[in-house]
Design a protein around this motif. Structure first.
Motif, short mmCIF file in Angstrom:
data_model
loop_
_atom_site.label_atom_id
_atom_site.label_comp_id
_atom_site.label_asym_id
_atom_site.label_seq_id
_atom_site.Cartn_x
_atom_site.Cartn_y
_atom_site.Cartn_z
N VAL A 154 95.10 10.96 99.03
CA VAL A 154 94.40 9.75 98.57
C VAL A 154 94.86 9.30 97.18
N PRO A 155 94.95 10.18 96.17
CA PRO A 155 95.44 9.72 94.86
C PRO A 155 96.87 9.19 94.92
N SER A 156 97.69 9.77 95.79
CA SER A 156 99.06 9.28 95.94
C SER A 156 99.06 7.85 96.48
N LEU A 157 98.19 7.60 97.44
CA LEU A 157 98.08 6.26 98.01
C LEU A 157 97.58 5.27 96.96
N VAL A 158 96.62 5.69 96.16
CA VAL A 158 96.10 4.81 95.10
C VAL A 158 97.20 4.47 94.10
N ARG A 159 97.98 5.48 93.71
CA ARG A 159 99.08 5.24 92.76
C ARG A 159 100.10 4.26 93.34
N GLU A 160 100.45 4.44 94.60
CA GLU A 160 101.43 3.54 95.22
C GLU A 160 100.89 2.12 95.31
N LYS A 161 99.62 1.97 95.60
CA LYS A 161 99.04 0.62 95.67
C LYS A 161 98.99 -0.04 94.30
N ASN A 162 98.70 0.74 93.28
CA ASN A 162 98.71 0.18 91.92
C ASN A 162 100.11 -0.25 91.52
N ARG A 163 101.10 0.56 91.91
CA ARG A 163 102.48 0.19 91.62
C ARG A 163 102.87 -1.07 92.38
N MET A 255 110.27 -0.61 99.03
CA MET A 255 110.17 0.85 99.10
C MET A 255 108.74 1.32 98.86
N THR A 256 108.06 0.66 97.93
CA THR A 256 106.67 1.03 97.64
C THR A 256 105.77 0.75 98.83
N LEU A 257 105.98 -0.39 99.48
CA LEU A 257 105.17 -0.72 100.66
C LEU A 257 105.46 0.23 101.82
N GLU A 258 106.69 0.70 101.92
CA GLU A 258 107.01 1.71 102.93
C GLU A 258 106.23 3.00 102.65
N ASN A 259 106.16 3.37 101.38
CA ASN A 259 105.39 4.56 101.01
C ASN A 259 103.91 4.39 101.37
N ILE A 260 103.39 3.20 101.11
CA ILE A 260 101.98 2.94 101.42
C ILE A 260 101.73 3.05 102.92
N ARG A 261 102.60 2.46 103.71
CA ARG A 261 102.42 2.52 105.17
C ARG A 261 102.52 3.95 105.67
N PHE A 262 103.44 4.71 105.09
CA PHE A 262 103.57 6.11 105.51
C PHE A 262 102.31 6.90 105.16
N LYS A 268 95.51 8.36 108.61
CA LYS A 268 94.95 8.08 109.94
C LYS A 268 95.09 9.30 110.84
N LYS A 269 96.25 9.95 110.77
CA LYS A 269 96.47 11.15 111.58
C LYS A 269 95.53 12.28 111.15
N LEU A 270 95.40 12.45 109.83
CA LEU A 270 94.51 13.49 109.31
C LEU A 270 93.06 13.23 109.71
N ASP A 271 92.63 11.98 109.55
CA ASP A 271 91.23 11.65 109.87
C ASP A 271 90.91 11.92 111.33
N GLY A 272 91.88 11.63 112.20
CA GLY A 272 91.66 11.89 113.62
C GLY A 272 91.50 13.38 113.90
N GLU A 273 92.36 14.19 113.27
CA GLU A 273 92.28 15.64 113.49
C GLU A 273 91.03 16.23 112.84
N ILE A 274 90.65 15.70 111.68
CA ILE A 274 89.42 16.16 111.02
C ILE A 274 88.21 15.89 111.91
N SER A 275 88.15 14.70 112.48
CA SER A 275 87.03 14.36 113.37
C SER A 275 87.01 15.27 114.59
N ARG A 276 88.19 15.58 115.10
CA ARG A 276 88.27 16.45 116.28
C ARG A 276 87.77 17.86 115.95
N GLN A 277 88.20 18.39 114.82
CA GLN A 277 87.80 19.75 114.46
C GLN A 277 86.33 19.82 114.05
N LEU A 278 85.81 18.74 113.51
CA LEU A 278 84.41 18.74 113.08
C LEU A 278 83.47 18.92 114.27
#
Length: 413
Positions: A154-163, A255-262, A268-278
């Motif tokens: 999450v902090p990495s995503l915030v930094r990329e969006k600020n950039r 390049m920054t927008l590519e980082n954001i999309r990644f 999204k992948k993490l959230d799906g797996e977190i919901s599954r394991q919960l």
């Protein structure tokens, strides 16, 4: 004859050091025992410890080790799972480094060496002011890996969006303040930024711009015509970049927008797996308005088995949501700081949960607003942390008793 063997282990990535003392503090082995931090090394420690226990007719063994990143995990689980240690009723103490550091401070001018650190850890266990650490529950550990990974993304995503915002502003100076889209990083908004310069938008026929907006907005935008007019007006007032600088800025932005999309795809992948394991956990935290699967999982993964805690105050202390006290004579300090210790991940998820709950529930909204008005500075940060602390008794009750949330309390399922 000694009845308890205490093993202090200083753990590092490659080589560990062990010190052996009895319950009176007498060193049973004069030289520090060094062993590799791998499976063979763990077996060497196990064999040596059992041999020593048999030699001194030991009835119980205590292992102490510092919670240094993940390095203690494998050794702890290996020893705790060993049937050879079972006759010695082993106890394990995985100790917070800050506790070891404070304990070591009681000894004057001790140098920093692996041998001395191992001896200090053994003494810390011997003094009995730390509690045994149970064998980790793999269900919680697996969930914890995911929620902690999210914490770091999450902090990495915030930094990329600020950039990206800085680069967008450089390309289209009026866009950040006059963006007609609800989300500047939405599909239609980014399509405009990536495909057009202010000159392109200013010179483009209005109908063509409207068609482009409709196409990239998936026909979901309420008023494409007004959006197009707003974009044209903003483009006419925007500064223009020199061609050479514009190319460099566009490359950096792309390049920054590519980082954001990644990063967003990873979330999204993490959230799906977190919901599954919960789903494997019997929990009711998601019945609290504002707390979804991710926040509930983050809290549950860090707390683990709620039975580890005697009361909600113990959970607050574990999370580091307690305040220092300073009293001398008749003086009691009123302005004290939050203690800088505890589980940073649990603290993060509790604060994030409080920030959501205060929006969706009356009782926490009122409490947040009350605390916000009490001080002239740092109102939001202070009120949010206090709201997180206020949330802990509710979470403790729900996890302990299997209760669901009601606006004026909790109700049994």
């Amino acid at each position: 004859m000694s009845s308890t063997l205490i093993v202090g282990i200083d753990i590092s990535s490659e080589l560990n050091a062990a010190s052996f003392i009895d319950e009176t503090g007498i060193r049973l082995v004069k030289k520090t025992f060094f062993f590799p931090n791998d499976l063979d090394g763990a077996q060497q420690l196990l064999d040596f410890t059992i041999s020593l226990a048999q030699q001194y007719n030991i009835s119980s063994i205590k292992f102490g080790m510092e919670a240094t990143s993940h390095y203690a995990w494998h050794l702890h689980t290996f020893l705790a799972s060993s049937p050879e240690l079972a006759p010695f009723n082993p106890l394990f103490y995985v100790i917070n480094p800050s506790i070891i550091k404070s304990f070591k401070g009681a000894y004057i001018h001790l140098p920093k060496t692996d041998s001395i650190d191992a001896a200090v850890i053994a003494e810390c266990v011997r003094f009995g002011q730390v509690k045994p650490t149970p064998l980790p529950d793999l269900r919680y550990a697996a969930l914890q890996k995911l929620t902690r990974m999210r914490y770091h993304i999450v902090p990495s995503l915030v930094r990329e969006k600020n950039r990206a915002l800085n680069l967008i502003s450089f390309k289209f100076s009026t866009y950040p303040s006059e963006c007609p889209f609800s989300d500047i990083f939405g599909k239609a908004s980014l399509a405009i930024i990536e495909n057009f310069t202010p000159d392109d938008i200013a010179s483009m026929p209005l109908d063509d711009l409207i068609d482009f907006i409709v196409k990239n907005g998936n026909n979901r935008l309420s008023d494409p015509t007004q959006i197009a007019k707003t974009l044209k007006a903003a483009a006419n007032r925007a500064y223009r970049l020199h061609h050479d600088l514009a190319e460099a800025n566009d490359l950096a932005l792309s390049m920054t927008l590519e980082n954001i999309r990644f990063l967003e795809s990873q979330l999204k992948k993490l959230d799906g797996e977190i919901s599954r394991q919960l789903k494997a956990f019997s929990q009711t935290l998601t019945s609290i308005p504002g707390i979804g699967d991710v926040l509930a999982a983050g809290i549950i993964a860090e707390i683990g088995d709620i039975k580890r805690f005697n009361n909600e105050a113990a959970v607050a202390k574990y999370a580091g949501l307690i305040w220092n006290k300073y009293q001398s004579g008749n003086f009691n300090a009123q302005d004290t700081s939050l203690v800088k210790c505890g589980d940073q991940y649990l603290r993060y998820y509790l604060v994030e949960a409080a920030n959501c709950v205060r929006v969706h529930t009356v009782r926490f909204k009122e409490y947040y607003n009350k605390k916000y008005r009490e001080v002239p500075k740092h109102q939001h940060k202070r009120a949010l942390v206090l709201t997180a602390r206020r949330l802990i008794p509710l979470i403790f009750a729900m996890l302990s008793k299997g209760q669901i949330y009601q606006e004026r309390g909790v109700a049994s399922i």
